[in-house]
Write a protein that holds these residues in place. Structure first.
Motif, PDB file in Angstrom:
ATOM      1  N   ASN A 140       0.965   4.017  -2.905  1.00 38.99           N
ATOM      2  CA  ASN A 140       0.742   5.429  -2.573  1.00 38.99           C
ATOM      3  C   ASN A 140       1.841   6.311  -3.170  1.00 38.99           C
ATOM      4  OD1 ASN A 140      -1.547   4.813  -1.101  1.00 38.99           O
ATOM      5  ND2 ASN A 140      -0.516   4.851   0.884  1.00 38.99           N
ATOM      6  N   GLN A 187       1.546   9.237  -6.436  1.00 37.58           N
ATOM      7  CA  GLN A 187       2.122  10.590  -6.450  1.00 37.58           C
ATOM      8  C   GLN A 187       3.148  10.760  -7.560  1.00 37.58           C
ATOM      9  OE1 GLN A 187       3.701  11.437  -2.557  1.00 37.58           O
ATOM     10  NE2 GLN A 187       1.784  10.951  -1.497  1.00 37.58           N
ATOM     11  N   LYS A 226       0.827  -1.204   0.000  1.00 37.74           N
ATOM     12  CA  LYS A 226       0.000   0.000   0.000  1.00 37.74           C
ATOM     13  C   LYS A 226       0.860   1.254   0.000  1.00 37.74           C
ATOM     14  CE  LYS A 226      -3.601   0.289   2.673  1.00 37.74           C
ATOM     15  NZ  LYS A 226      -4.468   0.211   3.885  1.00 37.74           N
ATOM     16  N   GLU A 227       1.951   1.238   0.781  1.00 39.55           N
ATOM     17  CA  GLU A 227       2.861   2.394   0.811  1.00 39.55           C
ATOM     18  C   GLU A 227       3.502   2.613  -0.554  1.00 39.55           C
ATOM     19  OE1 GLU A 227       3.535   4.528   3.364  1.00 39.55           O
ATOM     20  OE2 GLU A 227       2.049   3.537   4.642  1.00 39.55           O
TER      21      GLU A 227
END
Length: 419
Positions: free
Chosen positions: A410, A414, A406-407
């Motif tokens: 994310n 970006q 998930k990190e």
């Protein structure tokens, strides 16, 4: 759309996270070996860590607590064998009790539930064969075979119809090219391991690398920094003979050493996977002479020069921890020394109770001051903003794998302007 390099648990969790969050995307996972989970993901203690070792506020702490619950939920959904057996982190003598208290504070700050500090008699009520001064009891620590988890993730990838897994694909070059729309894309070029050809090429809009012990190699290949370098440490395991498997019922660990690398020789029940029901003892943390050094005699001079001899962080660590460094070498080579450490937790253990088991290799990153890196490292916006690297992911990375995914996604949202 995306190439993920690395068919371990983090790579496959990341690929599935991309597909879940972006239903229009396609993902290819490339893996050097002939199967997934061939290295760290398939050769470890198989513990679902609760999250009390890690500094509060770090991504590592956050991902461990979150990731543990995600692993439990996924295993339940998929029918993967797992057990919430609990864990005792033990201080063999009064000198280690302060660390028990410190781990309680860290765990509580990280949101770990139901922790409690036990003294000798209370420990013996839970584990009669464990004789220590005190222990931190973590009832929500569990066990699973992460190879099982990784193989299920590979099935999930294929089941989407938008993901594919390319095995025996050793990446040799990653470079930017101009796509049909005039935008920068990435070519991932590789060959079958040990071969010169034929060349395999996949072109994608973006690349995410999760290369395990080869994180630094992939990092430099994609234009990343020369440091941090990845060294590997071999973890030897023994196992209890069948008639002695019930010597303890749960994970029994020592308090961690000050060196920051080995968590110490511990007792761990196993379930599922290739090992099924066992009670393993280990691992050590012996420096390897080869990136994939599963035996003492595997040697690669290029690795020794690039990752060891010229690695300032390693030398700073070794100088600060001479006793620990030589002790781990001796423990790897001498079974009596290995078992002597285990007997600090279970004094009744004798050599005739144990037999050989497997070895694993773990990646370790040292900072320039000689300390082991205490958090995950993400290297971003490489190759004209097309590429993202995971550059440090030590234990509890298997526990945390879905949260790390998930990190990473994310970051990708970006960096790659994913809508």
């Amino acid at each position: 759309d995306v190439v993920v390099v690395g068919g371990g648990i983090i790579g496959l969790a990341t690929a599935n996270e991309v597909l879940k969050r972006f239903p229009e995307m396609t993902v290819a996972v490339v893996e050097k070996e002939a199967e997934v989970a061939a290295h760290q993901s398939g050769h470890n203690s198989g513990v679902i860590h609760a999250g009390m070792y890690y500094e509060p506020g770090t991504v590592m702490a956050k991902c461990c607590v979150e990731g543990a619950q995600m692993i439990y939920d996924y295993a339940t959904k998929k029918g993967i064998p797992h057990e919430r057996v609990g864990k005792l982190i033990c201080a063999p003598s009064e000198a280690g009790h302060k660390m028990v208290e410190e781990l309680y504070k860290r765990g509580t700050a990280n949101g770990v539930k139901d922790l409690r500090i036990l003294m000798r008699d209370e420990v013996k009520e839970l584990e009669p064969n464990v004789d220590v001064y005190s222990a931190l009891d973590s009832p929500n620590t569990g066990i699973i075979d992460y190879g099982d988890v990784t193989r299920h993730l590979a099935k999930d990838l294929a089941a989407t119809g938008r993901g594919k897994l390319e095995l025996r694909y050793e990446v040799k070059e990653v470079k930017t090219v101009t796509g049909q729309d005039g935008k920068k894309e990435v070519e991932v070029r590789g060959v079958e391991p040990g071969q010169c050809g034929p060349l395999k090429v996949i072109q994608a809009k973006n690349v995410i690398t999760c290369g395990g012990v080869h994180m630094d190699t992939l990092g430099k290949m994609t234009g990343g920094a020369a440091n941090p370098k990845v060294m590997t440490f071999r973890g030897r395991y023994y196992q209890m003979k069948p008639e002695f498997r019930n010597i303890v019922k749960r994970n029994v660990y020592p308090v961690p050493s000050g060196g920051g690398i080995p968590v110490g020789v511990h007792f761990t029940p196993t379930c599922g996977g290739y090992r099924q029901q066992q009670m393993i003892i280990g691992p050590g943390a012996c420096m390897t002479f080869h990136k994939e050094g599963y035996s003492f005699f595997q040697t690669d001079l290029k690795y020794l020069w690039n990752q060891c001899v010229t690695n300032q962080g390693f030398w700073m660590f070794a100088i600060k921890n001479l006793k620990l460094s030589f002790g781990e070498l001796l423990k790897d080579a001498a079974k009596p020394v290995f078992l002597a450490e285990a007997r600090q937790l279970v004094p009744s253990l004798t050599p005739d109770m144990v037999e050989d088991s497997f070895t694993g290799v773990m990646a370790q990153v040292f900072m320039e001051d000689g300390t082991a890196a205490k958090d995950y490292i993400f290297e971003r916006n490489l190759l004209d903003g097309t590429t993202l690297n995971l550059r440090n992911a030590p234990s509890p990375a298997a526990t945390s794998s879905m949260a790390i995914a998930k990190e990473l996604v994310n970051c990708a949202v970006q960096d790659f302007n994913w809508a």
